[in-house]
Design a protein around this motif. Structure first.
Motif, mmCIF file in Angstrom:
data_model
loop_
_atom_site.group_PDB
_atom_site.id
_atom_site.type_symbol
_atom_site.label_atom_id
_atom_site.label_comp_id
_atom_site.label_asym_id
_atom_site.label_seq_id
_atom_site.Cartn_x
_atom_site.Cartn_y
_atom_site.Cartn_z
ATOM 1 N N ASP A 18 0.871 -1.165 0.000
ATOM 2 C CA ASP A 18 0.000 0.000 0.000
ATOM 3 C C ASP A 18 0.915 1.224 0.000
ATOM 4 N N ILE A 38 3.836 0.319 2.825
ATOM 5 C CA ILE A 38 3.370 -0.572 3.880
ATOM 6 C C ILE A 38 2.901 -1.876 3.249
ATOM 7 N N ASP A 40 0.489 -4.423 3.130
ATOM 8 C CA ASP A 40 -0.876 -4.603 3.621
ATOM 9 C C ASP A 40 -1.722 -5.074 2.436
ATOM 10 N N ARG A 43 -5.376 -4.604 2.719
ATOM 11 C CA ARG A 43 -5.739 -3.241 3.147
ATOM 12 C C ARG A 43 -6.633 -3.288 4.382
ATOM 13 N N LEU A 45 -5.043 -3.729 7.751
ATOM 14 C CA LEU A 45 -4.271 -3.550 8.983
ATOM 15 C C LEU A 45 -4.861 -2.415 9.813
ATOM 16 N N ARG A 50 0.193 -0.372 10.916
ATOM 17 C CA ARG A 50 0.588 0.075 9.577
ATOM 18 C C ARG A 50 1.976 0.724 9.636
ATOM 19 N N ARG A 156 3.823 -9.578 8.997
ATOM 20 C CA ARG A 156 2.397 -9.746 8.679
ATOM 21 C C ARG A 156 1.981 -11.205 8.841
#
Length: 165
Positions: A18, A38, A40, A43, A45, A50, A156
């Motif tokens: 992202d 980031i 993610d 989308r 998080l 983040r 993550r």
């Protein structure tokens, strides 16, 4: 290389990134105009999770981060959060936190263009940086970005595993 080329490279190269470019009113004013990368992919998080693996900043941050003199016309800094092992392979042990000057003491000229060096503030956390990298220097930056991305993917993955029953 210019900022747009670097942003495009990171966005196109690393899956699930992202690219966050805060606009006025979306984030603290100090972040407006900077770019945060980031991992993610969904989308989803939460804001406190983040954390960027790389950033591209275009200005000094008050008294907190002035060592690179980013307020010079056309100067930007690419910051990359690499592994401890990668940092140590490049520069040796991480330095102590910044002292009264606001910058870590590594002997580097944090205003120098086109040199990979420790981040002036976040080197103790294994961050490195380069101001206005040339095409040749960016070739050396690519594996650093991959290292930082891999760390972000690992964070993550571990966070998701911890949430699952």
């Amino acid at each position: 290389m210019d900022e747009a080329t670097i942003i495009r490279y990171i966005a196109d190269t690393f899956a699930g990134v992202d690219v966050v470019r805060p606009a006025p009113g979306e984030a603290p004013e100090i972040a407006v105009g900077d770019t945060f990368f980031i991992h993610d992919p969904d989308r989803d998080l939460e804001p406190r999770q983040r954390f960027p693996f790389a950033t591209l900043v275009t200005k000094d941050y008050g008294d907190f981060d002035r060592a690179s003199n980013l307020d010079r016309p056309g100067v930007f800094r690419l910051n990359i959060g690499v592994s401890k092992e990668t940092y140590r392979a490049l520069f040796g042990p991480q330095p102590s936190p910044p002292g009264p000057s606001g910058a870590v003491s590594t002997g580097h000229d944090f205003t120098a263009l086109d040199r990979i060096m420790p981040h002036p503030v976040h080197a103790p956390q294994s961050w490195v940086c380069v101001l206005n990298p040339s095409e040749a220097t960016f070739e050396a930056v690519r594996p650093l970005l991959a290292d930082a991305y891999d760390l972000a993917v690992g964070r993550r993955t571990r966070a998701r595993a911890a949430r699952e029953p």
